[in-house]
Design a protein around this motif. Structure first.
Motif, PDB file in Angstrom:
ATOM      1  N   THR A  59       0.781  -1.097   0.051  1.00  0.00           N
ATOM      2  CA  THR A  59       0.003   0.059  -0.020  1.00  0.00           C
ATOM      3  C   THR A  59       0.738   1.227   0.008  1.00  0.00           C
ATOM      4  O   THR A  59       1.979   1.304   0.662  1.00  0.00           O
ATOM      5  N   LEU A  60       0.323   2.264  -0.514  1.00  0.00           N
ATOM      6  CA  LEU A  60       0.921   3.551  -0.508  1.00  0.00           C
ATOM      7  C   LEU A  60      -0.136   4.715   0.248  1.00  0.00           C
ATOM      8  O   LEU A  60      -1.298   4.874  -0.308  1.00  0.00           O
ATOM      9  N   ASP A  61       0.232   5.265   1.403  1.00  0.00           N
ATOM     10  CA  ASP A  61      -0.843   6.021   2.000  1.00  0.00           C
ATOM     11  C   ASP A  61      -1.929   5.211   2.297  1.00  0.00           C
ATOM     12  O   ASP A  61      -3.211   5.949   2.207  1.00  0.00           O
ATOM     13  N   GLY A  62      -2.134   3.991   2.551  1.00  0.00           N
ATOM     14  CA  GLY A  62      -3.443   3.186   2.889  1.00  0.00           C
ATOM     15  C   GLY A  62      -3.959   2.698   1.781  1.00  0.00           C
ATOM     16  O   GLY A  62      -4.985   1.912   1.729  1.00  0.00           O
ATOM     17  N   GLN A  63      -3.621   3.166   0.523  1.00  0.00           N
ATOM     18  CA  GLN A  63      -4.309   2.380  -0.704  1.00  0.00           C
ATOM     19  C   GLN A  63      -3.697   1.265  -1.264  1.00  0.00           C
ATOM     20  O   GLN A  63      -2.403   1.267  -1.416  1.00  0.00           O
ATOM     21  N   LEU A  64      -4.062   0.250  -1.338  1.00  0.00           N
ATOM     22  CA  LEU A  64      -3.702  -1.110  -1.996  1.00  0.00           C
ATOM     23  C   LEU A  64      -3.131  -0.715  -3.541  1.00  0.00           C
ATOM     24  O   LEU A  64      -3.773  -0.212  -4.335  1.00  0.00           O
ATOM     25  N   ILE A  65      -1.988  -1.129  -3.938  1.00  0.00           N
ATOM     26  CA  ILE A  65      -1.559  -0.755  -5.307  1.00  0.00           C
ATOM     27  C   ILE A  65      -1.399  -2.021  -5.950  1.00  0.00           C
ATOM     28  O   ILE A  65      -0.605  -3.053  -5.895  1.00  0.00           O
ATOM     29  N   THR A  66      -2.441  -2.043  -7.032  1.00  0.00           N
ATOM     30  CA  THR A  66      -2.444  -3.196  -7.985  1.00  0.00           C
ATOM     31  C   THR A  66      -2.461  -2.856  -9.467  1.00  0.00           C
ATOM     32  O   THR A  66      -2.266  -3.639 -10.252  1.00  0.00           O
ATOM     33  N   ARG A  67      -2.468  -1.599  -9.669  1.00  0.00           N
ATOM     34  CA  ARG A  67      -2.314  -1.037 -10.936  1.00  0.00           C
ATOM     35  C   ARG A  67      -1.484   0.221 -11.011  1.00  0.00           C
ATOM     36  O   ARG A  67      -1.314   0.635 -10.033  1.00  0.00           O
TER      37      ARG A  67
END
Length: 389
Positions: A190-198
């Motif tokens: 995650t970056l700043d709590g956001q899951l990064i899949t794209r």
């Protein structure tokens, strides 16, 4: 034209419009065959800018390989993607540049275009790293928990993937940050709590000095803060021409391919090649005095009298140190600087050095150079190679 705000998807119908090699418009109704994360291969012989962390679109038509630019549009005329030409590596056998023709989704442009439309000059920040896709089978082996794998499956049903850091670039000169940095092999959760899949989800980096990252490193989950780099620091804004050598700060493409910045004095290549000072060399010292940046380099070389030999300590792009002996000649190769200056009509300000040192007040005039000029020297100045003294 209206730009799409939703990302085009694999299998979606689209209309390809492009310019072919004869500069004629060609049109074909087609479909998106694949959307995959790619990084254009590096060119080892001469570092140059390349696209990284990119979601590339391919389509099911032979026209895509014939056209270096164009668009993908919907039935309503909405532009879904730009069709672009990406410069890649140079082949060693044919000595030709490889070009990649790929699509770039228009929603990725909107964060920048929105600022331009508002009359602002975009000042973006980026993560100084290159990543590549990791599938869930490999992520599981590297320590990603089943809980996170399930979250990835739900967040991105079409492509179950995470991103691993392939390469961390050198920070720009003068960049300081107390934040941590990525390391090669880190898996980004995650970056700043956001899951990064794209790749598009990395856009949150544009306006933040640091990002809170949750990563997997050596099989363990870790929380770190990673710095972003201002893109204006990646631009070339200062060039020095000295003894036929064109010198500058290492540009972004150079820092993408090296792990340590040896010096801010980077050779682009020029007539100094006859002395062996080839492109992609870093100059680290003049006559034994360290020159970590262009200002210090200019200060030291101005102390060298005309028609005098001097030594440069340099480092090749593959980290081999060496020393070159050169002879200064202010008549043929006077030192000058080119500094970016928005107040100038051309955008650059030229600074010429040592005009008052020329014998008999001879002005700099390349059109009037003559063969005898190279023999003109100053009294009391050594004309012998220091290696022979």
């Amino acid at each position: 034209a209206k730009l799409a705000t939703d990302y085009i998807k694999q299998g979606q119908d689209t209309i390809f419009v492009g310019f072919n090699q004869n500069f004629r418009i060609v049109v074909a109704k087609t479909a998106v065959t694949d959307i995959t994360t790619v990084s254009i291969p590096a060119n080892a012989s001469a570092p140059r800018y390349r696209a990284i962390n990119l979601d590339a679109i391919t389509v099911d038509t032979g026209l895509s390989g014939q056209c270096s630019n164009g668009v993908l549009i919907g039935e309503d005329g909405e532009v879904q993607a730009l069709w672009l030409n990406y410069l890649g590596e140079r082949t060693s056998n044919l000595h030709k540049d490889v070009e990649y023709h790929l699509g770039f989704a228009t929603p990725s442009l909107l964060p920048v275009l929105s600022k331009v439309q508002q009359g602002e000059m975009p000042k973006l920040r980026i993560l100084n790293m290159e990543s590549y896709v990791v599938q869930m089978s490999q992520a599981r082996i590297m320590g990603v928990s089943e809980e996170w794998i399930e979250k990835v499956t739900q967040a991105n049903p079409s492509r179950h993937q995470l991103f691993m850091v392939r390469k961390v670039g050198c920070q720009p000169p003068g960049f300081n940050s107390a934040a941590d940095t990525f390391e090669e092999g880190d898996i980004i959760l995650t970056l700043d709590g956001q899951l990064i899949t794209r790749v598009s989800e990395l856009d949150i980096m544009y306006e933040k000095d640091t990002l809170a990252a949750l990563i997997v490193r050596n099989g363990q989950e870790m929380r770190i803060r990673v710095p972003t780099v201002p893109t204006e620091d990646l631009e070339t804004d200062h060039v020095v021409v000295f003894c036929g050598a064109v010198l500058q700060k290492p540009h972004h493409a150079v820092r993408q391919q090296i792990s340590k910045l040896h010096s801010e004095v980077y050779s682009r290549g020029s007539p100094s090649y006859q002395y062996g000072l080839a492109p992609t060399n870093f100059i680290t010292a003049v006559n034994g005095i360290p020159t970590p940046n262009l200002d210090r380099f200019s200060e030291e070389v101005r102390k060298i009298p005309d028609n005098t030999y001097f030594r440069l300590r340099a480092l090749t792009f593959d980290n081999v140190p060496w020393v070159v002996t050169m002879k200064k000649n202010d008549y043929y190769f006077p030192m000058s600087k080119y500094i970016k200056d928005r107040s100038q009509p051309s955008g650059w300000r030229t600074v010429c050095h040592d005009k008052d040192k020329y014998k008999d007040g001879i002005a700099l005039d390349a059109a009037n150079l003559n063969p005898d000029a190279i023999d003109e020297g100053f009294d009391g100045v050594s004309d012998i190679d220091p290696d022979l003294e």
